[in-house]
Design a protein around this motif. Structure first.
Motif: not given
Length: 208
Positions: A160-164
């Motif tokens: 996982h690259i991004w947290s939203y």
């Protein structure tokens, strides 16, 4: 959006081929099954595409709802696509990049991207391509962990690259259409090292 890792992480074709067979061996859990069904809540028949499908049963559930629909799935994991085509011959599976699907514009009535956007280095480019292939009035449904950076076991083995946040997803989608967002709660499943809720977002493309 908050970045979770440095670099591209473990987001290679080889990693997802490996992950596919690992997931097939253990089978989907109730959280996966519930999420896939939620993602097709607004599907009313027609041409559906599952983006970054891997082992997703979205086309299977969609066909149960509307047997005469047309179902597609794309992923970069070539071995996963080959296996899924054998399992579900009525789905049109293709090895494609979600940034450049090479599919016609204004072609699909419904698109699903379940647990994909957090893996993508360039989510804005992915959404631009997705809405290109969606018809006016078509629907995109996505799911992604909610504020994963706050969880102690975040980053899903560096994939996982991004947290939203909810607002992050809303800002990404609102230029393209009308947005509805729900939160899918979770129980603590033993297979997961952390307990997370999911964002489920629906965006109806401007037009009809």
């Amino acid at each position: 959006m908050k970045r979770l890792i440095d670099g591209v992480g473990k987001n290679s074709v080889e990693e997802y081929n490996r992950n596919f067979f690992e997931r097939c061996e253990r089978g989907p859990d109730e959280f996966d099954l519930q999420r896939w069904k939620m993602l097709i809540k607004y599907y009313k028949g027609g041409r559906l595409i599952d983006l970054g499908c891997l082992d997703s049963l979205v086309p299977v559930y969609a066909k149960e709802k509307y047997p005469y629909g047309e179902f597609w799935g794309i992923d970069v994991a070539n071995e996963a696509i080959e296996a899924m085509q054998e399992y579900y011959p009525y789905v049109n599976y293709l090895v494609r990049d979600v940034y450049d699907t090479k599919l016609p514009s204004d072609h699909f009535d419904y698109a699903v991207a379940g647990e994909l956007i957090e893996h993508l280095e360039r989510p804005e480019d992915f959404l631009k391509e997705t809405f290109r292939i969606l018809k006016e009035g078509g629907m995109l449904a996505i799911s992604t962990p909610l504020e994963e950076a706050r969880e102690p076991g975040a980053k899903d083995l560096e994939r996982h690259i991004w947290s939203y946040s909810v607002e992050d997803i809303r800002k990404l989608l609102e230029p393209y259409g009308e947005v509805k967002i729900r939160i899918q709660g979770s129980k603590y499943f033993p297979r997961y090292k952390y307990n997370f809720p999911n964002i489920i977002a629906y965006c109806k493309k401007y037009g009809n």
